[in-house]
Structure formats: structure tokens, C-alpha cells
Design a protein around this motif. Structure first.
Motif, PDB file in Angstrom:
ATOM      1  N   HIS A   1      -4.684  13.907   1.992  1.00  0.00           N
ATOM      2  CA  HIS A   1      -4.894  13.122   0.786  1.00  0.00           C
ATOM      3  C   HIS A   1      -6.346  12.888   0.415  1.00  0.00           C
ATOM      4  O   HIS A   1      -6.645  12.694  -0.763  1.00  0.00           O
ATOM      5  CB  HIS A   1      -4.149  11.780   0.862  1.00  0.00           C
TER       6      HIS A   1
ATOM      7  N   TYR B   1     -10.023   6.674   8.302  1.00  0.00           N
ATOM      8  CA  TYR B   1      -8.568   6.800   8.190  1.00  0.00           C
ATOM      9  C   TYR B   1      -7.838   5.718   8.986  1.00  0.00           C
ATOM     10  O   TYR B   1      -7.045   6.020   9.883  1.00  0.00           O
ATOM     11  CB  TYR B   1      -8.119   8.174   8.700  1.00  0.00           C
TER      12      TYR B   1
ATOM     13  N   GLU C   1      -5.368   4.104   8.066  1.00  0.00           N
ATOM     14  CA  GLU C   1      -3.929   4.255   7.812  1.00  0.00           C
ATOM     15  C   GLU C   1      -3.263   5.213   8.783  1.00  0.00           C
ATOM     16  O   GLU C   1      -2.058   5.100   9.054  1.00  0.00           O
ATOM     17  CB  GLU C   1      -3.689   4.721   6.366  1.00  0.00           C
TER      18      GLU C   1
ATOM     19  N   THR D   1       1.629   1.505   5.424  1.00  0.00           N
ATOM     20  CA  THR D   1       1.489   2.955   5.316  1.00  0.00           C
ATOM     21  C   THR D   1       2.430   3.508   4.258  1.00  0.00           C
ATOM     22  O   THR D   1       3.307   2.800   3.744  1.00  0.00           O
ATOM     23  CB  THR D   1       1.791   3.628   6.665  1.00  0.00           C
ATOM     24  N   THR D   2       2.281   4.790   3.942  1.00  0.00           N
ATOM     25  CA  THR D   2       3.170   5.429   2.965  1.00  0.00           C
ATOM     26  C   THR D   2       4.604   5.500   3.475  1.00  0.00           C
ATOM     27  O   THR D   2       5.541   5.636   2.678  1.00  0.00           O
ATOM     28  CB  THR D   2       2.680   6.846   2.621  1.00  0.00           C
TER      29      THR D   2
ATOM     30  N   MET E   1      -0.852   1.811   1.151  1.00  0.00           N
ATOM     31  CA  MET E   1      -1.172   3.204   0.859  1.00  0.00           C
ATOM     32  C   MET E   1      -0.247   3.735  -0.224  1.00  0.00           C
ATOM     33  O   MET E   1       0.952   3.443  -0.235  1.00  0.00           O
ATOM     34  CB  MET E   1      -1.040   4.063   2.124  1.00  0.00           C
ATOM     35  N   ARG E   2      -0.787   4.537  -1.142  1.00  0.00           N
ATOM     36  CA  ARG E   2      -0.016   5.134  -2.224  1.00  0.00           C
ATOM     37  C   ARG E   2      -0.025   6.655  -2.091  1.00  0.00           C
ATOM     38  O   ARG E   2      -0.848   7.232  -1.391  1.00  0.00           O
ATOM     39  CB  ARG E   2      -0.594   4.730  -3.579  1.00  0.00           C
TER      40      ARG E   2
ATOM     41  N   TYR F   1      -4.081   9.195  -5.477  1.00  0.00           N
ATOM     42  CA  TYR F   1      -5.328   8.452  -5.331  1.00  0.00           C
ATOM     43  C   TYR F   1      -5.425   7.362  -6.398  1.00  0.00           C
ATOM     44  O   TYR F   1      -4.987   7.529  -7.537  1.00  0.00           O
ATOM     45  CB  TYR F   1      -6.544   9.378  -5.341  1.00  0.00           C
TER      46      TYR F   1
ATOM     47  N   HIS G   1     -10.137   6.592  -2.818  1.00  0.00           N
ATOM     48  CA  HIS G   1      -9.153   6.006  -1.905  1.00  0.00           C
ATOM     49  C   HIS G   1      -7.744   6.105  -2.481  1.00  0.00           C
ATOM     50  O   HIS G   1      -7.542   6.113  -3.698  1.00  0.00           O
ATOM     51  CB  HIS G   1      -9.496   4.543  -1.591  1.00  0.00           C
ATOM     52  N   TYR G   2      -6.786   6.169  -1.575  1.00  0.00           N
ATOM     53  CA  TYR G   2      -5.369   6.209  -1.912  1.00  0.00           C
ATOM     54  C   TYR G   2      -4.702   4.854  -1.688  1.00  0.00           C
ATOM     55  O   TYR G   2      -3.508   4.717  -1.917  1.00  0.00           O
ATOM     56  CB  TYR G   2      -4.663   7.262  -1.057  1.00  0.00           C
ATOM     57  N   SER G   3      -5.446   3.886  -1.249  1.00  0.00           N
ATOM     58  CA  SER G   3      -4.868   2.571  -0.988  1.00  0.00           C
ATOM     59  C   SER G   3      -5.075   1.639  -2.173  1.00  0.00           C
ATOM     60  O   SER G   3      -5.949   1.843  -3.015  1.00  0.00           O
ATOM     61  CB  SER G   3      -5.485   1.966   0.272  1.00  0.00           C
TER      62      SER G   3
END
Length: 434
Positions: free
Chosen positions: A184, A285, A287, A328-329, A346-347, A350, A379-381
């Protein structure tokens, strides 16, 4: 130190693999390579370091400014600097590869995907060469490296199609072993997905090292140099250093060491927080290591120390670790340090990717009231903050935490989604407040 820039015709064209192959080719012929990265990335430089054996320099006009760009370049070591570009050569309004090449007056070697073309490869390269004049960029596109090009008739067709103004610097043969897995935030880190040495050695054989060394040149020096050397009376800064906290610029570590005594610890391993005057939690990381971080105990200790007034700076992954929880995802929720009033999730896509500019609402760990900081976010969060949360910055450019603010602050702790470079002054401010 002479150097050149490897610019791509687009993202995903294979700039990192070309950089690694060229670095290997130069090293194999007795040259001492200093790798560098145009742009704010942390992942590609990890691959550079694995091959060159030294940290890759960060060259980003938005983060560093022009003089800071030159400082970072000239603090490198070796006799040839290989600069990997970001995205396509001209892409990006904050600090494109072309802007970096122009600011340093370095020639550009264009990485072109030649897997399905010959004459069209030359046409593409020629277009990139003339476009510099069209937009008023004073850069030299000196020639090409043909990515995913076969030998024989394929290579000959590409070479013969190039105009005299473009040099053929070699090719990277198609080889599945040269593909670096991604996830990601981009490619996997070098210690997770190293390229096999034999595949890299094979790719290095088809690079024209002599031509590359000939075209490289030395940029002008910076107008001012950095301070060097710490003294026994300087503060002690503890820096988290493991797979969860691995996104940090070499210049940041250098800057801390110039003004403080640096010690490291691993939250994943459950290391106790060293005796120190301040803590820096880089991005990374968390996550992927949330369960280990929750059970290790180091984050709980950081929570206690923060409530006692210990200054703690967390960037992106550091912000996540300082928050109350991290989901987390997969939907698993883990307790974090509990310092900052936020819950992070987390998604799948992004949530932010851009250069950022922040204005301090009041004095904080990294800036005085009204001061501006430039940085980068990716970021993906997503952070959901409590109603009584206090922000340190307004976002002039970028997304930040809630679209208009960044920098959650509690006690003397600060967590931001923005990664900043020491040339921004943020780390000097942090050290001054210890």
C-alpha cells in the motif's frame, strides 16, 4: 562529486531497478556510488542502500529549498552520484524530477519502457527532450536507458532510431527476478524483497558505464554548510528504530547527531525507553506490527513518560503509535500508547498523498507561533479525534488529520501526519525545546 539524474517517462517504468542496475555496474567497474532520491520517498532509498552500501540522500525542493538541496547532495560520499527520479520526469508541482535536475544542474538520463517499441522509444525520448524548452526548464536530457529491452535486433533498432542529441546508455533486459513486490505505500523495503544478486549483475552487464561517467557533472556548492559535532552537554534523543519505525531521512539522523547524543530502541522488541531528554518516533509500518507493539510494553511506557512531561515527536507511524488504538484493515483493534486523543483505522485506499505546508497555531515542539513548516504526507490510515483534541497546526496545503489541521498535541507530545526534513527547521526547534 559528479552525478546524473535518472528520470522516468512515467511512474512504474522501472526507475528503481534501473538505478540499482546502474549502481551495480558502476561499483563493478571500480566507482564509489552515492545513491540519492528525488522526492520524499523512504522505500526506494532502502533498495539503494542495500546495493551501494551507504544511505541514499533525499533531494526534494519543497522539503529542503534550493540551498538545502545542494547541502544534502554535497554531504554525500563517493565519486559518482546516481539520483533516482520521482514519478515521470515533469510530474509534480512541488518538486518534480526536472525541478531537482535544474536546481542542481545535473543531466537527465531518461528511463524508457522499451518492451513494445523501437522507433517509438526514440520518439518518446525526443519529446521529453524538447518539452524542457517548451516549458522553460533549463535541463539537459542527455540520453536513455531502455528498460525491458531485448538484445539483438530490438536493441539495434532502438539505438539506430535515436537522434544524435540522445545518447544510448544501455538497457535493462526483461527479467521477472528484477520485479520488486509492492504494497500500500509502494515497493516493499529492501530487507523484505531484495533483488537477487545474479539478476542484478546480469542487468549491470548491459549498461554503458563509461558514457554515464562521462556525462555526469558536479553541482554548485551550497552557500552555507551545516553544523557538525555534538558535545557531552548536549541532550539525549531516543529514536525508535525497527520494522515499525523505519521511515527516517539520513539527514535527520545526521542533524540529531550534530546537536545531540542519539540512542536507539525497538518498540517491537519491547526495549525499555532509554534514559533521554526526548523521543523521536519516525514513520513506518506500525499497522503490520500492531499486535507486537500492543503486547511488547514499550508503548505503554511511552504513555507514562509522556504524562510525566517527556517531549515525544511522532511522524505518521509515530502519530499512529501515540494514539489510543489502531485498527487494521482486517478489523483487529490494538491498544497503542494512549497519549494522543485519537483512534486510528487503516483504510484500503490512501487517505492523503501530497507535499504539505503547515502553520503553527501556537508554539509547539517543532515550530514557534505562526511559523511555517513544509513536509510530505502519504498514509492509508484515518484518525478519528476526540472532541477536546488540540491541534498544533493549520494546513495551508495538504490534508493533515481532519482536512484543515494537523499535529495532535497532549502534554509535551506531538504527532503529525507530515514527514518533515531537517532543512525545514523542525528538528532544530525540537532539539532547542529539550
Amino acid at each position: 562529486m559528479n552525478g546524473f539524474v535518472l528520470g522516468g517517462v512515467s511512474s512504474g517504468v522501472g526507475k528503481t531497478v534501473a538505478t540499482l542496475a546502474i549502481t551495480a555496474a558502476l561499483e563493478d567497474t571500480g566507482h564509489d556510488v552515492q545513491p540519492a532520491k528525488a522526492g520524499p520517498d523512504f522505500i526506494d532509498p532502502s533498495h539503494h542502500e542495500a546495493v551501494a552500501g551507504r544511505p541514499s540522500r533525499t533531494l526534494d525542493l519543497w522539503l529542503c529549498g534550493e540551498d538545502g538541496l545542494r547541502r544534502n547532495y554535497h554531504r554525500g560520499e563517493g565519486d559518482v552520484c546516481v539520483v533516482e527520479g520521482v514519478m515521470g520526469l515533469y510530474d509534480g508541482d512541488g518538486s518534480s524530477t526536472a525541478m531537482v535536475a535544474e536546481a542542481l544542474d545535473l543531466p537527465v538520463v531518461l528511463v524508457v519502457d522499451a518492451s513494445a517499441g523501437m522507433e517509438s522509444v526514440a520518439a518518446t525520448a525526443r519529446g521529453f527532450q524538447t518539452y524542457a524548452d517548451d516549458i522553460g526548464r533549463e535541463i539537459e536530457v542527455a540520453g536513455i536507458v531502455a528498460q525491458r529491452a531485448h538484445g539483438g535486433r530490438h536493441e539495434t533498432g532502438i539505438r539506430e532510431a535515436l537522434p544524435d542529441s540522445l545518447t544510448y546508455f544501455g538497457r535493462i533486459p526483461p527479467n521477472s527476478a528484477l520485479e520488486i513486490p509492492d504494497r500500500h505505500l509502494g515497493l516493499e523495503m529492501a530487507d523484505e524483497a531484495p533483488i537477487p544478486e545474479d539478476a542484478l549483475a546480469e542487468a549491470a552487464e548491459t549498461i554503458d558505464v563509461e558514457q554515464l561517467v562521462h556525462v555526469a557533472r558536479d553541482p554548485a556548492p551550497p552557500s552555507t554548510a551545516c553544523e557538525t559535532g555534538s558535545s557531552p552537554g548536549d541532550p539525549i534523543v531516543a529514536v525508535a528504530d525497527d520494522a515499525a519505525f523505519c521511515f527516517r531521512y539520513p539527514a535527520t539522523i545526521e542533524r540529531v547527531r550534530e546537536r545531540a547524543n542519539l540512542v536507539t530502541f525497538s518498540p517491537i522488541a519491547g526495549d525499555p525507553v532509554p534514559e533521554c531528554d526526548g523521543v523521536y518516533l519516525p514513520g513506518g509500518y506500525p499497522e503490520l506490527h500492531a499486535e507486537a507493539l500492543e503486547s511488547a510494553g514499550t508503548l505503554s511506557e511511552l504513555g507514562r513518560l509522556a504524562s510525566d512531561g517527556l517531549p515525544i515527536l511522532g511522524e505518521c507511524g509515530g502519530l499512529m503509535a501515540l494514539s489510543q488504538t489502531l485498527t487494521t484493515t482486517e478489523g483487529d483493534t490494538h491498544e497503542m500508547a494512549g497519549v494522543l486523543p485519537a483512534d486510528v483505522t487503516m483504510r484500503e485506499r490512501y487517505q492523503a498523498l501530497d507535499h504539505v505546508e503547515l502553520v503553527a497555531i501556537d508554539e509547539t515542539l517543532t515550530a514557534g507561533n505562526g511559523e511555517r513548516l513544509r513536509g510530505h504526507e502519504f498514509h492509508y490510515s484515518e484518525a478519528t479525534v476526540d472532541g477536546d483534541a488540540r491541534f498544533a497546526f493549520e494546513t495551508v496545503r495538504g490534508t493533515g488529520i481532519d482536512g484543515t489541521h494537523d499535529g495532535l498535541t497532549e502534554y509535551r507530545a506531538l504527532g503529525t501526519y507530515a514527514h518533515v526534513h531537517p532543512e525545514s527547521g523542525a528538528f532544530d526547534a525540537f532539539l532547542d525545546r529539550l
